[in-house]
Motif scaffolding. Structure first.
Motif, PDB file in Angstrom:
ATOM      1  N   VAL A 153       0.838  -1.196   0.000  1.00  6.16           N
ATOM      2  CA  VAL A 153       0.000   0.000   0.000  1.00  6.16           C
ATOM      3  C   VAL A 153       0.872   1.246   0.000  1.00  6.16           C
ATOM      4  O   VAL A 153       1.818   1.351   0.787  1.00  6.16           O
ATOM      5  N   LEU A 154       0.544   2.183  -0.883  1.00  8.83           N
ATOM      6  CA  LEU A 154       1.171   3.508  -0.889  1.00  8.83           C
ATOM      7  C   LEU A 154       0.149   4.529  -0.413  1.00  8.83           C
ATOM      8  O   LEU A 154      -0.998   4.530  -0.877  1.00  8.83           O
ATOM      9  N   ILE A 155       0.565   5.400   0.515  1.00 11.73           N
ATOM     10  CA  ILE A 155      -0.348   6.396   1.079  1.00 11.73           C
ATOM     11  C   ILE A 155       0.267   7.791   0.914  1.00 11.73           C
ATOM     12  O   ILE A 155       1.194   8.157   1.647  1.00 11.73           O
ATOM     13  N   PRO A 156      -0.208   8.574  -0.063  1.00 20.14           N
ATOM     14  CA  PRO A 156       0.261   9.966  -0.156  1.00 20.14           C
ATOM     15  C   PRO A 156      -0.341  10.782   0.985  1.00 20.14           C
ATOM     16  O   PRO A 156      -1.546  10.706   1.242  1.00 20.14           O
ATOM     17  N   VAL A 157       0.484  11.545   1.667  1.00 19.97           N
ATOM     18  CA  VAL A 157       0.035  12.320   2.831  1.00 19.97           C
ATOM     19  C   VAL A 157       0.079  13.804   2.478  1.00 19.97           C
ATOM     20  O   VAL A 157       1.144  14.348   2.169  1.00 19.97           O
ATOM     21  N   TYR A 158      -1.092  14.430   2.519  1.00 14.98           N
ATOM     22  CA  TYR A 158      -1.201  15.845   2.187  1.00 14.98           C
ATOM     23  C   TYR A 158      -2.359  16.433   2.986  1.00 14.98           C
ATOM     24  O   TYR A 158      -3.192  15.701   3.539  1.00 14.98           O
ATOM     25  N   ALA A 159      -2.412  17.745   3.053  1.00 13.66           N
ATOM     26  CA  ALA A 159      -3.461  18.404   3.824  1.00 13.66           C
ATOM     27  C   ALA A 159      -4.810  18.180   3.161  1.00 13.66           C
ATOM     28  O   ALA A 159      -5.012  18.522   2.001  1.00 13.66           O
ATOM     29  N   ALA A 160      -5.725  17.588   3.907  1.00 14.67           N
ATOM     30  CA  ALA A 160      -7.074  17.338   3.412  1.00 14.67           C
ATOM     31  C   ALA A 160      -8.037  17.472   4.585  1.00 14.67           C
ATOM     32  O   ALA A 160      -7.704  17.102   5.715  1.00 14.67           O
ATOM     33  N   ARG A 161      -9.223  17.971   4.312  1.00  8.10           N
ATOM     34  CA  ARG A 161     -10.187  18.226   5.393  1.00  8.10           C
ATOM     35  C   ARG A 161     -10.598  16.941   6.103  1.00  8.10           C
ATOM     36  O   ARG A 161     -10.919  16.959   7.288  1.00  8.10           O
ATOM     37  N   ASN A 162     -10.617  15.828   5.377  1.00 14.42           N
ATOM     38  CA  ASN A 162     -11.091  14.582   5.988  1.00 14.42           C
ATOM     39  C   ASN A 162      -9.978  13.759   6.614  1.00 14.42           C
ATOM     40  O   ASN A 162     -10.215  12.652   7.093  1.00 14.42           O
ATOM     41  N   LEU A 163      -8.754  14.289   6.630  1.00 13.71           N
ATOM     42  CA  LEU A 163      -7.621  13.535   7.176  1.00 13.71           C
ATOM     43  C   LEU A 163      -7.611  13.588   8.700  1.00 13.71           C
ATOM     44  O   LEU A 163      -7.650  14.660   9.302  1.00 13.71           O
ATOM     45  N   ASP A 164      -7.579  12.423   9.320  1.00 14.48           N
ATOM     46  CA  ASP A 164      -7.368  12.320  10.755  1.00 14.48           C
ATOM     47  C   ASP A 164      -6.668  10.990  11.025  1.00 14.48           C
ATOM     48  O   ASP A 164      -6.298  10.266  10.106  1.00 14.48           O
ATOM     49  N   ARG A 165      -6.472  10.670  12.307  1.00 12.38           N
ATOM     50  CA  ARG A 165      -5.726   9.455  12.627  1.00 12.38           C
ATOM     51  C   ARG A 165      -6.451   8.197  12.131  1.00 12.38           C
ATOM     52  O   ARG A 165      -5.810   7.223  11.746  1.00 12.38           O
ATOM     53  N   THR A 166      -7.794   8.213  12.148  1.00 11.90           N
ATOM     54  CA  THR A 166      -8.524   7.026  11.698  1.00 11.90           C
ATOM     55  C   THR A 166      -8.328   6.795  10.200  1.00 11.90           C
ATOM     56  O   THR A 166      -8.327   5.652   9.744  1.00 11.90           O
ATOM     57  N   MET A 167      -8.167   7.870   9.438  1.00 11.37           N
ATOM     58  CA  MET A 167      -7.913   7.742   8.001  1.00 11.37           C
ATOM     59  C   MET A 167      -6.568   7.059   7.765  1.00 11.37           C
ATOM     60  O   MET A 167      -6.457   6.106   6.974  1.00 11.37           O
ATOM     61  N   LEU A 168      -5.530   7.540   8.452  1.00 10.82           N
ATOM     62  CA  LEU A 168      -4.205   6.938   8.294  1.00 10.82           C
ATOM     63  C   LEU A 168      -4.177   5.508   8.816  1.00 10.82           C
ATOM     64  O   LEU A 168      -3.617   4.603   8.181  1.00 10.82           O
ATOM     65  N   TYR A 169      -4.784   5.283   9.955  1.00 13.75           N
ATOM     66  CA  TYR A 169      -4.802   3.948  10.557  1.00 13.75           C
ATOM     67  C   TYR A 169      -5.512   2.949   9.650  1.00 13.75           C
ATOM     68  O   TYR A 169      -5.038   1.840   9.411  1.00 13.75           O
ATOM     69  N   THR A 170      -6.666   3.350   9.119  1.00 10.56           N
ATOM     70  CA  THR A 170      -7.407   2.461   8.224  1.00 10.56           C
ATOM     71  C   THR A 170      -6.591   2.151   6.986  1.00 10.56           C
ATOM     72  O   THR A 170      -6.534   0.998   6.529  1.00 10.56           O
ATOM     73  N   ALA A 171      -5.943   3.162   6.405  1.00  7.94           N
ATOM     74  CA  ALA A 171      -5.124   2.941   5.208  1.00  7.94           C
ATOM     75  C   ALA A 171      -3.955   2.007   5.502  1.00  7.94           C
ATOM     76  O   ALA A 171      -3.662   1.084   4.734  1.00  7.94           O
ATOM     77  N   MET A 172      -3.277   2.229   6.622  1.00  4.85           N
ATOM     78  CA  MET A 172      -2.111   1.404   6.967  1.00  4.85           C
ATOM     79  C   MET A 172      -2.497  -0.060   7.175  1.00  4.85           C
ATOM     80  O   MET A 172      -1.762  -0.971   6.797  1.00  4.85           O
ATOM     81  N   THR A 173      -3.651  -0.295   7.768  1.00  8.31           N
ATOM     82  CA  THR A 173      -4.046  -1.669   8.087  1.00  8.31           C
ATOM     83  C   THR A 173      -4.687  -2.390   6.906  1.00  8.31           C
ATOM     84  O   THR A 173      -5.170  -3.513   7.053  1.00  8.31           O
ATOM     85  N   ARG A 174      -4.691  -1.774   5.729  1.00  7.69           N
ATOM     86  CA  ARG A 174      -5.121  -2.483   4.516  1.00  7.69           C
ATOM     87  C   ARG A 174      -3.991  -3.327   3.935  1.00  7.69           C
ATOM     88  O   ARG A 174      -4.217  -4.131   3.034  1.00  7.69           O
ATOM     89  N   ALA A 175      -2.756  -3.124   4.396  1.00  2.91           N
ATOM     90  CA  ALA A 175      -1.591  -3.775   3.792  1.00  2.91           C
ATOM     91  C   ALA A 175      -1.267  -5.099   4.461  1.00  2.91           C
ATOM     92  O   ALA A 175      -1.446  -5.264   5.666  1.00  2.91           O
ATOM     93  N   LYS A 176      -0.777  -6.041   3.654  1.00  2.15           N
ATOM     94  CA  LYS A 176      -0.341  -7.333   4.174  1.00  2.15           C
ATOM     95  C   LYS A 176       1.165  -7.377   4.414  1.00  2.15           C
ATOM     96  O   LYS A 176       1.625  -7.974   5.387  1.00  2.15           O
ATOM     97  N   THR A 177       1.943  -6.768   3.511  1.00  5.25           N
ATOM     98  CA  THR A 177       3.405  -6.910   3.618  1.00  5.25           C
ATOM     99  C   THR A 177       4.165  -5.596   3.713  1.00  5.25           C
ATOM    100  O   THR A 177       5.231  -5.555   4.315  1.00  5.25           O
ATOM    101  N   GLN A 178       3.653  -4.511   3.096  1.00  6.72           N
ATOM    102  CA  GLN A 178       4.404  -3.264   3.126  1.00  6.72           C
ATOM    103  C   GLN A 178       3.484  -2.060   3.045  1.00  6.72           C
ATOM    104  O   GLN A 178       2.483  -2.062   2.331  1.00  6.72           O
ATOM    105  N   VAL A 179       3.844  -1.026   3.829  1.00  2.73           N
ATOM    106  CA  VAL A 179       3.161   0.267   3.793  1.00  2.73           C
ATOM    107  C   VAL A 179       4.212   1.351   3.622  1.00  2.73           C
ATOM    108  O   VAL A 179       5.160   1.426   4.409  1.00  2.73           O
ATOM    109  N   ILE A 180       4.037   2.180   2.596  1.00  6.27           N
ATOM    110  CA  ILE A 180       4.925   3.333   2.414  1.00  6.27           C
ATOM    111  C   ILE A 180       4.068   4.592   2.399  1.00  6.27           C
ATOM    112  O   ILE A 180       3.200   4.758   1.544  1.00  6.27           O
TER     113      ILE A 180
END
Length: 737
Positions: free
Chosen positions: A674-701
């Protein structure tokens, strides 16, 4: 210099409270396309719109046309953009009567093709033919038998006066149908008596207020207007996820709608009309209050008692057999459930309501397998489900037992009734909003057991309210939390837990780690994501925060990836009746695609992913199992469930590129990398990042702005700002029981 031009609406691009943006084609007074005229893009401010804009309407617009050039998929496009200073709806689109005749069971045999033919041949006189029972005129278009059926249905259901008026003032198709369904022959009278009733059917405040003031001349201090303003504020809050609202927020919003001096009067009128209930310093719209109360009552009825399916020694014996079977299935010498997993199975065997929570990888699915096996052994009827089709598919794969979407259960199973010995198992329950929870609980018998499984630290529901997030805060609701990571460990699990808990982890900045953060300036972010994607496109999914806006939106990243990977690939074309030529769909052979809405007929759900495997050129006829034509096959897509399905024009309308998708679309899914671009967005919070990170099986960048990530993780999650009353109502119920 401003010019006046007559346009036919081609497509509505965007709606907001302030304006509607649509594309249109220049036509003459007879509706013929003006030869050589450019394509127009119109911004119609809401204060200028006397009706809601819909495809097919004719609008006379005044404004300055500014030629604008931009590129789409490598093609140069020029359109003239206008911000309308004046607007007149010249001709409705006829869709109201077309959709009524083609979709209502009162008119059997009249599909959309025949309904559209009636409108094209008869136009406005179609209403007169129906009202006057002119069977001969109708028979000249659809034949004598269908003409008689039309007249019989019209006597039962039709309301020419209402439909004509709804079209003339530009009410939406959906809204018009709802009005007719609810008020039947009194629909027009109901709207005339109180035009603000339209708020309850989905119309926004600006449109309803404009209609009431312009068409009915209601004064600014009219009691109906002031009471409706409070209702509009509560609806807006509900749309934003809240089920209740603080007094201060209500008063501030009312000041914007009707003026500060009228706010207190408006609240008094709203209470007198029973539009709101006031509890302390909080306002509750009547509908959301009853919905939350209904959910609380249904859940509370399952608390404080036991309904034992198996005694503890029998459960232990079952778990011993389950562990042995799992070890054999996994090819391991031994397999052992941890203490929390065993506790969860015991709880389900004893209690009518259980929450099983935990972060990604803690073994929730393993517990679910054990729970379903025990329930099956105990003679229970199991209904396993999840909100999204992808989550339901993963549930089936993991448990080797059938699962369905909640919508599928409500549509196909619940209407037939459930046996007394039934258990509902809802996976990914963090996605369950209060409306769906209410429908679900009302569709099952009081004897039905409930098991909610999910992660309350993931994104809150897209819809209003909170269910799992609220229930975990109620001490009386039985809950087993799984904490021991079983599926994956190491950096991903450690980093995800830190983000979940609001602490920014220390991450390496090299792309060969299991979890890394690569700092990048905003103007270089999209290119950085592309480079990382190209390193392993087969196993990588880009998960971003926004669909269209932002430096690394799904739309922007999909365009970049397409240019890099599919620029010379075979293109998918479709015939355009409007332009009388083949037009590029923007999709290429071999590309990943995302389905953006549920297409049950085709076995597709919102969020399904696939790859374009074949393009048919020319398109090939497609026939159903009954031999009836179903359109043309433009291409074939291999979907994530392994099925190869045709792409018709209906399916094509629901497809987007899938190199990058939003985190919301990916919730309930898993990907190798999983690749996660991080930028200022109104809907960005810790749950957004956490949910994205936990979609990965082997690698998160993660790549992008580290400071933005820090702030998002350390700030309270957005769900904590939702004003809801479910937990409070559960507590009140407990106190009253």
């Amino acid at each position: 210099m401003s010019e006046a031009i007559l346009l036919r609406v081609l497509r509505v691009r965007r709606r907001s409270a302030r304006a509607t943006v649509f594309s249109g084609l220049a036509i003459d007074e007879e509706g013929r396309l003006v030869a050589g005229a450019p394509r127009y893009a119109v911004t119609l401010p809401s204060r200028r719109a006397v009706a809601e804009v819909e495809q097919g309407q004719w609008w006379r617009l005044t404004g300055k046309a500014v030629p604008t050039e931009y590129a789409v998929d490598g093609y140069r496009v020029i359109e003239h953009r206008i911000t309308a200073t004046d607007a007149e709806l010249r001709r409705p689109c006829g869709e109201h009567i077309i959709q009524l005749l083609s979709t209502s069971p009162a008119f059997p045999g009249i599909g959309e093709v025949k309904a559209r033919r009636l409108w094209e041949r008869l136009g406005e006189s179609l209403y007169d033919s129906l009202d006057q029972a002119d069977a001969d005129t109708l028979a000249g278009v659809v034949g004598a038998e269908l003409a008689q059926g039309l007249l019989a249905g019209w006597r039962q259901y039709g309301d020419a006066a209402a439909l004509r008026w709804f079209q003339r003032v530009g009410l939406s198709l959906c809204l018009s149908r709802k009005l007719l369904d609810v008020y039947e022959g009194e629909a027009l009278a109901a709207v005339q008596a109180d035009p603000y009733r339209l708020l309850a059917f989905g119309m926004n405040w600006i449109a309803a207020d404009t209609l009431a003031r312009q068409h009915f001349g209601l004064p600014a201090d009219d009691e109906r207007r002031l009471a409706a303003a409070v209702e509009a504020v509560m609806y807006q809050a509900f749309d934003a996820g809240h089920t209740c609202c603080a007094r201060q927020a209500v008063e501030a919003a009312l000041a914007r709608l009707v003026g500060k001096a009228q706010a207190a009067t408006a609240i008094s009128f709203a209470q007198a009309h029973h539009l709101v209930q006031v509890s302390g310093d909080r306002f509750h719209a009547l509908g959301p209050r009853l919905i939350e109360q209904g959910v609380a009552t249904a859940l509370r009825a399952r608390l404080g008692r036991e309904a034992v399916l198996a005694d503890p020694p029998d459960v232990e014996a079952f778990l011993t057999r389950f562990e042995r079977d799992e070890a054999a299935a996994l090819g391991m010498p031994a397999f052992t459930l941890n203490a929390a997993q065993r506790e969860a199975v015991h709880a389900v065997a004893r209690l009518p309501l259980v929450l099983i929570t935990g972060s990604a990888g803690v073994g929730k699915t393993t517990v679910l397998k054990a729970v379903e096996a025990l329930l099956e052994q105990s003679g229970q009827h199991i209904y396993a489900m999840a909100l999204s089709g992808r989550a339901a598919k993963r549930l089936t794969e993991a448990t080797h037992r059938p699962a369905m979407t909640i919508a599928g259960f409500l549509r196909n199973v619940a209407p037939h009734g459930l046996p007394e010995s039934s258990v509902l198992v809802v996976d990914e329950a963090s996605m369950l909003d209060i409306l769906l929870a209410y429908r679900l609980l009302n569709a099952i018998p009081a004897s039905c057991r409930l098991v909610f499984i999910g992660d309350p630290f993931q994104l809150p529901p897209v819809g209003p309210g909170l269910t799992l997030h609220a229930l975990v805060s109620v001490p009386t609701v039985p809950r087993v939390e799984l904490t021991e990571v079983r599926r994956f460990g190491g950096a991903i699990a450690t980093g995800a837990r830190a983000v979940r808990d609001g602490q920014w982890p220390s991450l390496p900045d090299t792309a060969d780690e299991a979890l890394a953060f690569l700092p990048c300036a905003p103007d270089a972010l999209a290119d950085a994501v592309l480079r990382l994607y190209l390193a392993d496109p087969v196993h990588t999914q880009v998960l971003t925060f926004t669909r269209e806006r932002g430096v690394a939106s799904a739309k922007a990243l999909n365009g970049l990836c397409q240019s890099a990977l599919a620029g010379t690939s075979r293109r998918l074309f479709v015939w355009s009746e409007e332009r009388e030529r083949r037009e590029d769909t923007g999709l290429r052979l071999g590309e990943p695609v995302l389905c953006t809405r549920n297409l049950h007929e085709w076995g597709l759900q919102n969020g399904s992913l696939g790859h374009i495997e074949t393009i048919e050129d020319p398109p090939q006829p497609l026939f159903g199992a009954d031999g009836e034509p179903k359109g043309l096959t433009l291409a074939w897509v291999r979907w994530d469930d392994g099925e190869r399905r045709p792409v018709t024009e209906e399916v094509l309308d629901a497809l987007e590129l899938g190199y990058a998708v939003t985190v919301h679309k990916a919730q309930g899914s898993q990907f190798p990398r999983v690749l996660i671009p991080v930028y200022a967005a109104r809907n960005l919070d810790r749950t957004m990042l956490y949910t994205a990170m936990t979609r990965a099986k082997t690698q998160v960048i993660l790549v992008g702005d580290v400071e933005v990530a820090h702030r998002a993780v350390e700030a309270p999650p957005h769900a904590s700002h939702r004003q809801v009353a479910l937990a409070e109502l559960m507590t009140e119920s407990a106190a009253c029981s």
